[in-house]
Enzyme design. Structure first.
Site, PDB file in Angstrom:
ATOM      1  N   PRO A 101      86.466 112.132  67.259  1.00 11.12           N
ATOM      2  CA  PRO A 101      87.129 111.156  66.429  1.00 11.12           C
ATOM      3  C   PRO A 101      86.418 109.854  66.211  1.00 11.12           C
ATOM      4  O   PRO A 101      85.964 109.182  67.129  1.00 11.12           O
ATOM      5  CB  PRO A 101      88.347 110.834  67.265  1.00 11.12           C
ATOM      6  CG  PRO A 101      87.830 110.884  68.658  1.00 11.12           C
ATOM      7  CD  PRO A 101      86.622 111.750  68.654  1.00 11.12           C
ATOM      8  N   GLU A 102      86.353 109.453  64.998  1.00 13.30           N
ATOM      9  CA  GLU A 102      86.164 108.045  64.664  1.00 13.30           C
ATOM     10  C   GLU A 102      87.327 107.740  63.746  1.00 13.30           C
ATOM     11  O   GLU A 102      88.167 108.611  63.518  1.00 13.30           O
ATOM     12  CB  GLU A 102      84.807 107.814  64.003  1.00 13.30           C
ATOM     13  CG  GLU A 102      83.673 108.031  64.990  1.00 13.30           C
ATOM     14  CD  GLU A 102      82.310 107.680  64.434  1.00 13.30           C
ATOM     15  OE1 GLU A 102      82.228 106.847  63.529  1.00 13.30           O
ATOM     16  OE2 GLU A 102      81.325 108.264  64.913  1.00 13.30           O
ATOM     17  N   LYS A 161      90.806 103.805  66.826  1.00 12.09           N
ATOM     18  CA  LYS A 161      90.784 105.229  67.158  1.00 12.09           C
ATOM     19  C   LYS A 161      92.021 105.645  67.943  1.00 12.09           C
ATOM     20  O   LYS A 161      92.071 106.757  68.469  1.00 12.09           O
ATOM     21  CB  LYS A 161      89.518 105.548  67.970  1.00 12.09           C
ATOM     22  CG  LYS A 161      88.214 105.195  67.243  1.00 12.09           C
ATOM     23  CD  LYS A 161      86.987 105.383  68.123  1.00 12.09           C
ATOM     24  CE  LYS A 161      85.762 104.743  67.487  1.00 12.09           C
ATOM     25  NZ  LYS A 161      84.600 104.720  68.411  1.00 12.09           N
ATOM     26  N   HIS A 192      91.852 125.187  76.985  1.00 13.36           N
ATOM     27  CA  HIS A 192      91.829 123.739  77.201  1.00 13.36           C
ATOM     28  C   HIS A 192      92.969 122.982  76.536  1.00 13.36           C
ATOM     29  O   HIS A 192      92.800 121.858  76.080  1.00 13.36           O
ATOM     30  CB  HIS A 192      90.498 123.139  76.732  1.00 13.36           C
ATOM     31  CG  HIS A 192      89.302 123.849  77.274  1.00 13.36           C
ATOM     32  ND1 HIS A 192      88.985 123.874  78.603  1.00 13.36           N
ATOM     33  CD2 HIS A 192      88.361 124.599  76.656  1.00 13.36           C
ATOM     34  CE1 HIS A 192      87.900 124.588  78.794  1.00 13.36           C
ATOM     35  NE2 HIS A 192      87.494 125.048  77.631  1.00 13.36           N
ATOM     36  N   ARG A 211      86.789 118.399  77.093  1.00 13.32           N
ATOM     37  CA  ARG A 211      86.082 117.479  77.984  1.00 13.32           C
ATOM     38  C   ARG A 211      86.978 116.452  78.660  1.00 13.32           C
ATOM     39  O   ARG A 211      86.496 115.649  79.460  1.00 13.32           O
ATOM     40  CB  ARG A 211      84.957 116.776  77.218  1.00 13.32           C
ATOM     41  CG  ARG A 211      83.846 117.749  76.840  1.00 13.32           C
ATOM     42  CD  ARG A 211      82.783 117.084  75.996  1.00 13.32           C
ATOM     43  NE  ARG A 211      81.932 116.213  76.751  1.00 13.32           N
ATOM     44  CZ  ARG A 211      80.940 115.507  76.217  1.00 13.32           C
ATOM     45  NH1 ARG A 211      80.711 115.577  74.918  1.00 13.32           N
ATOM     46  NH2 ARG A 211      80.199 114.735  76.961  1.00 13.32           N
ATOM     47  N   ARG A 257      73.337 105.352  72.741  1.00 14.42           N
ATOM     48  CA  ARG A 257      73.711 106.265  71.669  1.00 14.42           C
ATOM     49  C   ARG A 257      72.524 106.444  70.733  1.00 14.42           C
ATOM     50  O   ARG A 257      71.761 105.512  70.480  1.00 14.42           O
ATOM     51  CB  ARG A 257      74.903 105.729  70.875  1.00 14.42           C
ATOM     52  CG  ARG A 257      76.029 105.222  71.747  1.00 14.42           C
ATOM     53  CD  ARG A 257      76.591 106.296  72.655  1.00 14.42           C
ATOM     54  NE  ARG A 257      77.252 107.332  71.908  1.00 14.42           N
ATOM     55  CZ  ARG A 257      78.496 107.253  71.452  1.00 14.42           C
ATOM     56  NH1 ARG A 257      79.209 106.179  71.670  1.00 14.42           N
ATOM     57  NH2 ARG A 257      79.036 108.232  70.782  1.00 14.42           N
TER      58      ARG A 257
END
Length: 272
Positions: free
Chosen positions: A2-3, A59, A93, A112, A261
């Site tokens: 997500p952004e 976000k 998950h 994650r 990044r």
DNA sequence: ACGGATGTTCGCGC
DNA sequence: CGCGCGAACATCCG
């Protein structure tokens, strides 16, 4: 996943899925998704409730249900809200799920575990420290160039790192930042304080452009393909394209590491 | 097999 | 206090 654009899309989708439907059952697995909160509250408080509203800030998703039950949710890196039929096989998950009355199941999948779900009183969601710490949201508040300039002017950090700071502008992540700087023709490592008013204006426009572009990628009810299925083509302008030809000139895009990044940039279009 | 991935937070050192 | 850096979180994919 997500952004800002993907989270905005998640908000719209969840609104559609949950609107007018009573929650029949709620389940949560005891994972770190609920860190700082209570997984039991999710399972015990949501049954019988109906959605009242959903908002997005940066976000973050804010969901308000009846009886003042609220959720603060973040998708982290790999979080995704999905809907399946009641008898469908569940994906792996799954960290939380909501069974809807006379309908399917809305679930949160997050391999994650970087995402978050927290139960809070709905009328206090906007007062949470996570939300109060956010800078202006480009879609909700717009990008005030003067304010952005002030914010950038007082920091020596690289401009890319600065615009990814959620307190400066809420919702910009690695993809939007990378493409926005390309649109604005600004080198990602430029000191934020060195940008002139024209550059800040170009940057604001670039951020808007990359957000609008990414929002436009979502079809009718479909999420971004690149995000959805691995193997789909990278739809972004220069994100993830280091080593390829610049879409604007004949140069080759390069790779750069900033604040841990990776970003791509064109050394010709975005001179240092 | 190894490296890297759309995010946030924390600790450390300067 | 500001800032850079690395690590941690846990899994998948090429």
């Amino acid at each position: 996943m997500p952004e800002l654009p993907e989270v905005e899309f998640a908000a719209r989708t969840l609104r559609r899925w949950l609107e007018g439907k009573r929650i029949e059952a709620a389940e949560a697995s005891l994972t770190r998704i609920f860190r700082g909160s209570d997984a039991n509250a999710f399972a015990s408080e949501l049954p019988g409730k109906k959605l009242e509203w959903i908002e997005r800030r940066g976000k973050y998703l804010l969901l308000a249900f009846t009886k003042n039950v609220g959720l603060l949710a973040h998708l982290g890196m790999t979080g995704k809200w999905m809907r399946i039929g009641r008898t469908d096989e569940r994906p792996s998950h799954v960290r939380a799920s909501l069974t809807l009355e006379k309908d399917g199941v809305v679930l949160y999948r997050d391999p994650r575990l970087f995402g978050r779900i927290a139960v809070h009183p709905a009328d206090r969601l906007f007062e949470l420290k996570e939300i109060r710490a956010l800078g202006p949201d480009p879609l909700v508040d717009g990008i005030d160039e003067k304010r952005l300039h002030e914010r950038l002017h007082r920091t020596g950090r690289a401009v890319k790192v600065a615009i990814m700071d959620q307190a400066v502008i809420a919702g910009v992540g690695n993809i939007q930042a990378t493409d926005a700087l390309f649109h604005a023709r600004i080198h990602p490592a430029r000191a934020a304080s060195s940008l002139g008013p024209k550059e800040v204006r170009a940057l604001a426009a670039g951020i808007r452009k990359s957000i609008d572009y990414t929002l436009g990628l979502q079809g009718e009810g479909d999420a971004i393909e690149y995000v959805e299925d691995p193997g789909a083509e990278n739809p972004f302008v220069i994100y993830g394209r280091a080593g390829h030809t610049c879409p604007r000139c004949t140069g080759t895009l390069e790779k750069l590491d900033l604040g841990g990044r990776t970003s791509a940039f064109c050394p010709h279009c975005q001179p240092a």
